[in-house]
Design a protein around this motif. Structure first.
Motif, PDB file in Angstrom:
ATOM      1  N   THR A  59       0.875  -1.371  -0.059  1.00 37.87           N
ATOM      2  CA  THR A  59      -0.001   0.023  -0.142  1.00 37.87           C
ATOM      3  C   THR A  59       0.896   1.375   0.041  1.00 37.87           C
ATOM      4  O   THR A  59       0.429   2.330  -0.339  1.00 37.87           O
ATOM      5  N   GLY A  60       2.271   1.190   0.349  1.00 38.09           N
ATOM      6  CA  GLY A  60       2.823   2.357   0.324  1.00 38.09           C
ATOM      7  C   GLY A  60       3.632   2.832  -1.033  1.00 38.09           C
ATOM      8  O   GLY A  60       4.261   3.859  -1.150  1.00 38.09           O
ATOM      9  N   THR A  61       3.504   1.848  -1.745  1.00 37.78           N
ATOM     10  CA  THR A  61       4.304   1.894  -3.123  1.00 37.78           C
ATOM     11  C   THR A  61       3.260   2.861  -4.153  1.00 37.78           C
ATOM     12  O   THR A  61       2.015   2.628  -4.030  1.00 37.78           O
ATOM     13  N   SER A  62       3.619   3.750  -4.888  1.00 38.17           N
ATOM     14  CA  SER A  62       2.982   4.428  -5.776  1.00 38.17           C
ATOM     15  C   SER A  62       2.440   3.751  -6.714  1.00 38.17           C
ATOM     16  O   SER A  62       2.691   2.599  -6.949  1.00 38.17           O
ATOM     17  N   LEU A  63       1.206   4.409  -7.193  1.00 38.01           N
ATOM     18  CA  LEU A  63       0.733   3.599  -8.269  1.00 38.01           C
ATOM     19  C   LEU A  63       1.421   3.487  -9.547  1.00 38.01           C
ATOM     20  O   LEU A  63       1.739   2.536 -10.327  1.00 38.01           O
ATOM     21  N   ALA A  64       2.382   4.635  -9.946  1.00 39.36           N
ATOM     22  CA  ALA A  64       3.107   4.560 -11.019  1.00 39.36           C
ATOM     23  C   ALA A  64       4.349   3.510 -11.042  1.00 39.36           C
ATOM     24  O   ALA A  64       4.597   2.734 -11.805  1.00 39.36           O
ATOM     25  N   GLN A  65       4.835   3.417  -9.752  1.00 34.90           N
ATOM     26  CA  GLN A  65       5.782   2.214  -9.481  1.00 34.90           C
ATOM     27  C   GLN A  65       5.147   0.929  -9.475  1.00 34.90           C
ATOM     28  O   GLN A  65       5.731  -0.005 -10.147  1.00 34.90           O
ATOM     29  N   THR A  66       3.975   0.737  -8.873  1.00 36.30           N
ATOM     30  CA  THR A  66       3.444  -0.751  -9.093  1.00 36.30           C
ATOM     31  C   THR A  66       3.205  -0.713 -10.572  1.00 36.30           C
ATOM     32  O   THR A  66       3.356  -2.054 -11.024  1.00 36.30           O
ATOM     33  N   ALA A  67       2.489   0.049 -11.308  1.00 35.83           N
ATOM     34  CA  ALA A  67       2.495  -0.277 -12.776  1.00 35.83           C
ATOM     35  C   ALA A  67       3.719  -0.669 -13.696  1.00 35.83           C
ATOM     36  O   ALA A  67       3.563  -1.664 -14.367  1.00 35.83           O
ATOM     37  N   LEU A  68       4.842  -0.056 -13.347  1.00 35.44           N
ATOM     38  CA  LEU A  68       6.116  -0.593 -13.791  1.00 35.44           C
ATOM     39  C   LEU A  68       6.401  -1.736 -13.352  1.00 35.44           C
ATOM     40  O   LEU A  68       7.100  -2.644 -14.145  1.00 35.44           O
ATOM     41  N   ASP A  69       6.203  -2.057 -12.012  1.00 35.50           N
ATOM     42  CA  ASP A  69       6.667  -3.325 -11.268  1.00 35.50           C
ATOM     43  C   ASP A  69       5.796  -4.661 -12.073  1.00 35.50           C
ATOM     44  O   ASP A  69       6.364  -5.670 -12.219  1.00 35.50           O
ATOM     45  N   VAL A  70       4.759  -4.516 -12.421  1.00 36.12           N
ATOM     46  CA  VAL A  70       4.000  -5.576 -12.904  1.00 36.12           C
ATOM     47  C   VAL A  70       3.832  -5.646 -14.362  1.00 36.12           C
ATOM     48  O   VAL A  70       3.172  -6.341 -14.976  1.00 36.12           O
ATOM     49  N   TYR A  72       3.243  -2.714 -16.808  1.00 41.20           N
ATOM     50  CA  TYR A  72       2.606  -1.682 -17.487  1.00 41.20           C
ATOM     51  C   TYR A  72       3.684  -0.822 -18.225  1.00 41.20           C
ATOM     52  O   TYR A  72       4.609  -0.784 -17.555  1.00 41.20           O
ATOM     53  N   PHE A  73       3.170  -0.177 -19.136  1.00 43.87           N
ATOM     54  CA  PHE A  73       4.074   1.046 -19.497  1.00 43.87           C
ATOM     55  C   PHE A  73       4.228   2.257 -18.653  1.00 43.87           C
ATOM     56  O   PHE A  73       5.298   2.733 -18.738  1.00 43.87           O
ATOM     57  N   ASP A  74       3.158   2.398 -18.008  1.00 43.23           N
ATOM     58  CA  ASP A  74       2.944   3.457 -17.412  1.00 43.23           C
ATOM     59  C   ASP A  74       1.768   3.637 -16.301  1.00 43.23           C
ATOM     60  O   ASP A  74       1.126   2.678 -16.557  1.00 43.23           O
ATOM     61  N   GLN A  75       1.561   4.361 -15.496  1.00 44.41           N
ATOM     62  CA  GLN A  75       0.399   4.544 -14.623  1.00 44.41           C
ATOM     63  C   GLN A  75      -0.960   4.798 -15.629  1.00 44.41           C
ATOM     64  O   GLN A  75      -2.035   4.120 -15.031  1.00 44.41           O
ATOM     65  N   ALA A  76      -0.948   5.558 -16.572  1.00 45.53           N
ATOM     66  CA  ALA A  76      -2.123   5.672 -17.309  1.00 45.53           C
ATOM     67  C   ALA A  76      -2.544   4.408 -17.987  1.00 45.53           C
ATOM     68  O   ALA A  76      -3.697   3.973 -18.189  1.00 45.53           O
ATOM     69  N   HIS A  77      -1.465   3.632 -18.594  1.00 54.85           N
ATOM     70  CA  HIS A  77      -1.759   2.161 -19.096  1.00 54.85           C
ATOM     71  C   HIS A  77      -2.569   1.252 -18.148  1.00 54.85           C
ATOM     72  O   HIS A  77      -3.507   0.707 -18.339  1.00 54.85           O
ATOM     73  N   MET A  78      -1.992   1.071 -16.791  1.00 53.03           N
ATOM     74  CA  MET A  78      -2.732   0.339 -15.938  1.00 53.03           C
ATOM     75  C   MET A  78      -3.978   1.056 -15.483  1.00 53.03           C
ATOM     76  O   MET A  78      -5.013   0.335 -15.558  1.00 53.03           O
TER      77      MET A  78
END
Length: 110
Positions: A59-70, A72-78
């Protein structure tokens, strides 16, 4: 097949096809026959499921970092995948008490 794919590395249709010894077209036909959706859509759903698990576990990880980690190209893609496949934003999913299995359970009790 799928045994030697690297854990934590989001698979691509090409990687899955190579692992199975199929062309991309053959893999797509097999997945369509067995699962009912195309291989690309199956990879998309798998990535979304990894995102849900990551969002709710970290829960402490940013949405942008989570998107990259799993994968996705970026947060908008996720966010676009969440909107199209779940009908909820990643923030709502992160805060939900339910899980993605099945998707409608995210808002259980709501």
């Amino acid at each position: 097949c799928f045994g030697s794919l690297s854990p934590g590395v989001p698979p691509t249709v090409q990687a899955l096809a190579q692992e199975c010894g199929y062309s991309r077209q053959r893999l797509n036909r097999v997945v369509m026959e067995e699962v009912g959706i195309g291989a690309k859509e199956l990879v998309r759903v798998g990535r979304l499921q990894r995102a849900v698990l990551a969002l709710q576990a970290r829960t402490g990880t940013s949405l942008a970092q989570t998107a990259l980690d799993v994968g996705y190209f970026d947060q908008a893609h996720m966010c676009r995948d969440f909107r199209e496949l779940v009908g909820l934003s990643p923030s709502v999913v992160r805060a939900a008490a339910g899980t993605i299995f099945p998707i409608h359970s995210l808002l259980a009790g709501a």
